[in-house]
Design a protein around this motif. Structure first.
Motif, PDB file in Angstrom:
ATOM      1  N   MET A 156       1.192 -11.187  13.387  1.00 31.43           N
ATOM      2  CA  MET A 156       0.934  -9.745  13.410  1.00 31.43           C
ATOM      3  C   MET A 156       2.148  -8.960  12.924  1.00 31.43           C
ATOM      4  O   MET A 156       2.028  -8.043  12.098  1.00 31.43           O
ATOM      5  CB  MET A 156       0.565  -9.289  14.822  1.00 31.43           C
ATOM      6  N   LEU A 157       3.326  -9.318  13.400  1.00 29.74           N
ATOM      7  CA  LEU A 157       4.534  -8.598  13.008  1.00 29.74           C
ATOM      8  C   LEU A 157       4.843  -8.798  11.527  1.00 29.74           C
ATOM      9  O   LEU A 157       5.294  -7.882  10.844  1.00 29.74           O
ATOM     10  CB  LEU A 157       5.719  -9.049  13.863  1.00 29.74           C
ATOM     11  N   GLU A 211       4.541  -5.742   5.923  1.00 27.78           N
ATOM     12  CA  GLU A 211       4.108  -5.519   4.547  1.00 27.78           C
ATOM     13  C   GLU A 211       2.742  -4.851   4.494  1.00 27.78           C
ATOM     14  O   GLU A 211       1.945  -5.089   3.599  1.00 27.78           O
ATOM     15  CB  GLU A 211       4.078  -6.842   3.790  1.00 27.78           C
ATOM     16  N   VAL A 212       2.474  -3.963   5.447  1.00 33.31           N
ATOM     17  CA  VAL A 212       1.157  -3.342   5.551  1.00 33.31           C
ATOM     18  C   VAL A 212       0.812  -2.524   4.306  1.00 33.31           C
ATOM     19  O   VAL A 212      -0.361  -2.385   3.944  1.00 33.31           O
ATOM     20  CB  VAL A 212       1.074  -2.459   6.813  1.00 33.31           C
ATOM     21  N   GLU A 213       1.839  -2.014   3.613  1.00 31.33           N
ATOM     22  CA  GLU A 213       1.575  -1.182   2.439  1.00 31.33           C
ATOM     23  C   GLU A 213       0.820  -1.922   1.340  1.00 31.33           C
ATOM     24  O   GLU A 213       0.104  -1.302   0.555  1.00 31.33           O
ATOM     25  CB  GLU A 213       2.890  -0.627   1.862  1.00 31.33           C
ATOM     26  N   TRP A 224       0.778   6.671   3.593  1.00 28.88           N
ATOM     27  CA  TRP A 224      -0.220   7.049   4.578  1.00 28.88           C
ATOM     28  C   TRP A 224      -0.658   5.850   5.408  1.00 28.88           C
ATOM     29  O   TRP A 224      -0.813   5.951   6.636  1.00 28.88           O
ATOM     30  CB  TRP A 224      -1.435   7.675   3.895  1.00 28.88           C
ATOM     31  N   ILE A 225      -0.859   4.705   4.760  1.00 26.04           N
ATOM     32  CA  ILE A 225      -1.255   3.497   5.487  1.00 26.04           C
ATOM     33  C   ILE A 225      -0.215   3.138   6.542  1.00 26.04           C
ATOM     34  O   ILE A 225      -0.549   2.787   7.679  1.00 26.04           O
ATOM     35  CB  ILE A 225      -1.457   2.317   4.513  1.00 26.04           C
ATOM     36  N   ARG A 226       1.055   3.247   6.188  1.00 25.79           N
ATOM     37  CA  ARG A 226       2.133   2.947   7.132  1.00 25.79           C
ATOM     38  C   ARG A 226       2.105   3.910   8.320  1.00 25.79           C
ATOM     39  O   ARG A 226       2.159   3.488   9.475  1.00 25.79           O
ATOM     40  CB  ARG A 226       3.480   3.015   6.413  1.00 25.79           C
TER      41      ARG A 226
END
Length: 220
Positions: free
Chosen positions: A79-80, A85-87, A171-173
């Motif tokens: 998860m971490l 790298e969620v972008e 925005w996603i972040r």
């Protein structure tokens, strides 16, 4: 040696981004320009806009299934790593926003597919010992899916005719940072202190009783 995506893959990635930015009616010539190919090559590989959209749907499902499965079977470390790298998921999330915004049978089918996939990776999470079993796994998967997609659809970017692709990862972040803590708290620490409401509902359902209503017809 660096991997070079095929023309077909470049078109798919460009389509996800372009449809996220300009909506599902974005010109295919814009997709072609983004991918560095001719518009004719899009037709050669995908045949039509409708088929290209269907392939985009499948890619969105694949990415979601892969990331959720890794989280529900791999635990906190995975998860971490994903959060770091969620972008990179911005084009897929933006595309899903646009598909939901457009509505219609294809959007409904995408939601149904998301529910089916959620039931699968939640069950694998149960088998891995990271997710609690459910009395009704399919219903739980539907509620969680509709909560997640509904939260996305309510956000500001879905209301715009045009999204700035450069701003979408930011925005996603910010969206993830704002949402994740309360969601993890809700899932980890039960909202209700005991099972009184659940027990009462199950008891009424088992006896065939209906929940009492007010004179206006709403649940009292």
């Amino acid at each position: 040696m660096e991997f070079t995506p095929s023309a077909e893959e470049r078109i798919l990635r460009a389509a996800l981004q372009r449809f996220a930015v300009d909506g599902l009616s974005a010109p295919l010539r814009a997709v072609a320009q983004d991918a560095g190919v001719s518009a004719g090559l899009i037709i050669h590989h995908y045949g039509s806009r409708e088929h290209l959209l269907e392939v985009c749907d499948r890619r969105a499902l694949e990415v979601t299934h892969e990331t959720k499965l890794e989280t529900f079977t791999g635990g906190s470390g995975v998860m971490l790593a994903q959060l770091a790298e969620v972008e990179r998921y911005a084009p897929v999330i933006g595309y899903v926003l646009r598909r939901l915004q457009a509505g219609g049978p294809l959007a409904q089918q995408l939601v149904t597919d998301f529910v089916r996939d959620a039931a699968d990776y939640l069950e694998q999470g149960v088998q891995a010992g990271l997710v609690s079993p459910s009395r009704d796994p399919e219903a739980r998967a539907r509620v969680l899916t509709e909560m997640a997609l509904g939260a996305l659809l309510l956000q500001l970017p879905a209301q715009r005719d045009h999204l700035d692709l450069a701003d979408l990862p930011t925005w996603i972040r910010s969206y993830t940072d704002a949402l994740l803590l309360p969601m993890l708290e809700l899932f980890t620490t039960p909202l209700l202190q005991d099972s009184t409401l659940l027990d009462a509902y199950r008891g009424a359902a088992a006896s065939g009783e209906q929940a009492p209503t007010t004179t206006e017809g709403t649940t009292s």
